[in-house]
Scaffold this motif. Sequence first.
Motif, PDB file in Angstrom:
ATOM      1  N   LEU A  65      35.506  13.609 -26.510  1.00  0.00           N
ATOM      2  CA  LEU A  65      36.560  13.903 -27.490  1.00  0.00           C
ATOM      3  C   LEU A  65      37.627  12.824 -27.363  1.00  0.00           C
ATOM      4  CD1 LEU A  65      38.400  15.765 -29.303  1.00  0.00           C
ATOM      5  CD2 LEU A  65      39.148  16.830 -27.174  1.00  0.00           C
ATOM      6  N   TYR A 111      36.129  20.411 -31.480  1.00  0.00           N
ATOM      7  CA  TYR A 111      35.116  19.390 -31.220  1.00  0.00           C
ATOM      8  C   TYR A 111      34.147  19.859 -30.140  1.00  0.00           C
ATOM      9  CZ  TYR A 111      33.284  14.679 -30.341  1.00  0.00           C
ATOM     10  OH  TYR A 111      32.486  13.584 -30.217  1.00  0.00           O
ATOM     11  N   ASP A 133      32.447  23.484 -26.213  1.00  0.00           N
ATOM     12  CA  ASP A 133      33.130  23.545 -27.508  1.00  0.00           C
ATOM     13  C   ASP A 133      34.608  23.757 -27.242  1.00  0.00           C
ATOM     14  OD1 ASP A 133      30.748  23.325 -28.948  1.00  0.00           O
ATOM     15  OD2 ASP A 133      30.339  25.457 -28.631  1.00  0.00           O
ATOM     16  N   ASP A 185      42.347  19.403 -33.243  1.00  0.00           N
ATOM     17  CA  ASP A 185      40.943  19.094 -33.463  1.00  0.00           C
ATOM     18  C   ASP A 185      40.083  20.199 -32.858  1.00  0.00           C
ATOM     19  OD1 ASP A 185      38.734  17.726 -34.246  1.00  0.00           O
ATOM     20  OD2 ASP A 185      38.898  16.106 -32.790  1.00  0.00           O
TER      21      ASP A 185
END
Lengths: 394, 550
Positions: free
Chosen positions: B329, B321, B297, B319
Motif C-alpha cells: 500500500l 486496499y 485487507d 484508501d
Amino acid sequence: MSLADLSANLLYVAFIAYLIATFVFGGAVKGNKNGSFKSEKRWGKVAITLTVIGFIANLGYFFTRWGATGHAPLSNMFEFTTAFGMTLVGGFILLYLLYKTPVLGMVVLPVALLIIAFASMFPSEVSPLIPALQSNWLAIHVSTVVVAEGVLAISAAAGLVYLLKVVDLSKNSKQRFWLEAIMYSLILVLGFVISSTYFSLTNYEANFEYVDKEGQPAEITYNMPPIFGMNEYVALTDDAMTPLAETPAVINAGKLTTVTWSFIVGTILYWLIRLIARKRVTAIFQPFVKNVNLNLMDEINYRSIIIGFPLFSLGALIFAMIWAQIAWSRFWGWDPKEVWALITWLFYAAYLHLRLGKGWQGEKSAWLAVVGFAIIMFNLVAVNLIIAGLHSYA
Amino acid sequence: MEKVQCQCGHVNPPGTDLCESCGRSLTEKEQNNTLADMRYEGTARRSQTYNKSIVDKIWNFFSSVKIGVSIIVVLLVAASIGTILPQQAYVPANTEATIKAYYADVYGVPGQIYHALGFHDLYSSFWFIALVGMLAISLIVASLDRFVPLYRSLKNQRVLRHVSFMNKQRIYGKGPGNEDTMKKAEAKLKELKYNVSTDKNGLLAEKGRFSRWGPYVNHIGLIIFLFGVMLRMIPGFYVDETLWIREGETRAIPDAPGYFIESQNFELETYTGEDEEAVFGEAIERVGNVAKNYQTDVVLYQKPEDSLPGATDDMEVVDEYPIRVNQPLKFDGYAVYQMDFRLDELKSMTFALTDKETEESFGELTIDLINPDEFYELENGATVELLGYYPDFDGFDNGEPQTATPLPNNPGFLVEMTTPETPEGETSFILIQETIEPFGENQYKLSFQNVETRDVSGLTIRKDKTLPILGLGGLIFMIGVAQGMYFNHRRFWIQQQEDGTVILAGHTNKNWFGLKKDLDQVSEFASLPAYQDQQEETREQDDKKGAELT
C-alpha cells in the motif's frame, strides 16, 4: 499432448541437436589442414545450422512451458539452469554471427549440454509460484540476468580456447595444472549427471530420521546410497546401506553424499579417459585449437564482457534492487545471492579496469574470464544448494 | 615544477607528455616510444606529475588503477566471507546474547570464531564501510585526475599536428595526393557524419567524442548512488518500522504522523492443485502445501490536521486496499508491506458461571483477551471480577503468576466469583484446561464455553526518500557504461604538404576495425595514400614469435 509435455519434448530435441552440433563443430575444426580453414567453413555452416535449429527448439521449450505454467519458467533450479544453458547457446550464436568461429562452438555446446543435463537432475515438474515470486519482475529481472550470464560465459569459452592453445603442456606449470583442473571439474559435473541418473533409474530410496540443527527431529530421503549419515540418524528403510560416517547437524549429509558420489564417478571417469587416451584431457583437445587466431579469441573474450557486463548490471543489480524494494520492502539485504551477484559484478569491473587500465590482455584476460565463469557457477550452484538464503528456490 | 614550452611555442602545464597544441613528444619516455600513448592524449595528470607533499601522496594513492582494483578485490573477498554463515539479520535470535549463543550452539567452534571476529554482522562493520568509503574516494580521485586534463585537451584540439605526432599514431599513411584530395576527403568524412574542421592545409575529422566521457559518467552514477546510501543515515530520510495488527484493530502507523490503519481481514491461501491449477498437481503432491497468497485487507485513515490529540472519531478514509506480497500500500511517500502473519491468535474466551454440583448456570461472560473488562455482571445478581490477567502465563514466581509476553498465547485469569449463595466470593485461577482453587474447594466454577480467534498481520512500514537519488545514480551509471562501451571516439588528421604529399593519421579509443572501415571509404573516394596499422604489425610479429615457441 499437453503443452507441458510438448515443452519437455522440445527440450529433448534441443539437447539432441546440440549434441550432434558439438561433434560437427569438432569435426569441422579438426578437419582443417594446417593453415587453411576450408573444412571449418564448410562444416561450420552445417554445425551452426544444427545449433540454430536446437536453439529454436529450446526457445520453443521455454515459451510453451511459460504457456503451460502461466509464468516465466525461471522460478526454480531446473528452470533457471535450463534457461542458462539456452542463453549460453544464444550468446554463442550471437558471437558466431559476429566472428564466425566454429572452434568456440566446440567448447560452448558441450558445456551447455552439461548445464542442461545438470538442470534435469532437479525436479522438473511445473510448479506454482509462491507469493514473493508473483510479479512481472520475475520475467524482467531473471531473464536479464540469465541472458547476461549466458553472454558472460562465452568470454570464458573464448578464454578457455585461448588457454588451450597457449599453455605449454609439455612442461609442468601452474597453468597446466589449472587448465587440467578446469577439465576435471567439467567431468565432475558429468559424474553428477551419471550417478544421479543411474540411481534414479534404479529407483534408489532410503529414508532416515535425524535431529536437525535446531534440535528438532526431522526426516530425509536419500536418492543415492548414503555415504554420510545425518546427525543422530536412524534408518527407516530396512535394507538401507549403513552410512560410513555421521556428520554434525549443520552439514546436510544428504547433499554431501550426492557430492561425494559425483566425485567418485567423475574421478573414475576422468582417469578412464586418461588411461584410454594416454594423455591429459587438455592434451586431447589441444590439437583442435592449433589453428586458432589468438587475437580473435581475445577479442571475443572482451567483446562478450562488453555486452554481458552492462546487461548484468541492469538485471542482477538494478532490476534486482527494484524488485527487492517492492517484494521485500528493501532494495538490498545482504542475502547471499545478492552478495554473490555483487561479487560477480565487482569481479568483472576489476577485469575491465585491469584490461583497459593495466593492459591485461591475452592470457591474463583469458584466465580472468574463466574465473568469472567459476564465480557465476558458484552463485548458481553453491549459493542455491549450500548457502541457505531468500533465493533458495531449488 | 615548471611549465614546458614546446618547440612550436606552446606553453604546456608541467608533466605534459605530448604538446597540447602540435602533439610533439615532450618527454624522453614519449620520444622513445614508437607509438604515442594516446590514452589520456599525453596530457599532464596530477598524479603523474607531483609526488612531494602528503596531499600528493594521498591523491596519487587513490588515483591509481592498481589501488582501485585492489580495493575492489579486497571488497569482494570480504563480501564473500559474510556469506559463509548466515548474517545475524537472518538468524532466529534478537538479542546480542542469544545471537552469540546461536552461533556457538548451531555452528560450534567455527561459529564462535565467526561471531568473535564480527563476521555475523560483517556488512555493517566499521572496516567494511571504510572499504566502501575508500572505493568511493578512489572513484572520485581517479576520475578527476584523468577527466580534467583530458577534457581540457580535447576541448582545445588544434587541427594541425606535427608530423612526429602523426607518424606515431597507430594508423598512419603517407604518399602523393591529388589537387582535390583534401576537398574530397572533407566531403566524404562529412558524409560519414564526422565533424570536420580545417586549418590552412590540414583537416581534423572527429566523431563520438562523448564516448570518452563514458567512464567518468558511470563513475559519477556510482558516486551518486553511494551518496544516496549515505543519506539514509540522516533522520527523516528513512523509516523502517514493523507493525503487528490484529483483524478488527485500528492502529496508528508508526513514524507516519496522522495516519491510521485498520485491518479488516487477513487471508492465507494455498494452491489447491485442482481445476486451473491441475497442472501443478504433481509439484504440490511432492512438496506439500504451497502458499498462493498472503493478504491483509486494510483501510487507511488520516486525521485532519486541526484534530484534537487523541480524538479518533473524526478520521477520514484515505484508501481501502488489499496489501499483498509484491503489492504494498503506498501513500504520501510511505509504503506498507505484507511481511509476516500469525494465524488464529486468541481473541476472546467465553465462560459460564455454574454450580459444580447442580450445573445450574448464572449465564455467560466473554473476556476480551486484549483489553479485558474488570467486572462482569451475570444473571440473578452473580458477578465475576477479574483480579489478575496473565496473557502468556508461564508459571509462578513466589506464588505470583507470571506472563512471558503480552500476547494472549496462554491466557490465565485470576477471578473472584460472587453469587447470592457465596456473597463473600470465591477465588479461582483459570488456565486453559486447568483450574486452580488457591483457598480451598469452591462451590462454583467458570466452565469454558468457547473461544474466538483472529489472525494477526505483520506489516512493514517504509519510507525511503533516497530512492530517487539511488535511481538517478543507477540510471547515470547505465548511461555512462553504454556511452563508453558502445560508442567510440574516432579521429583522423589529414594534411597535404606543399609538394602535394598527403599524410594521414587516425586514432580511436576502441574498435579499430570500424575506424579502418571508415578510412577505407574515404581513401577510395579521395584517393588517399595507403595506410598501415602500426600496432597490428608489431602484434603480428609477436604472434609469429609465439607460434614458433609452441
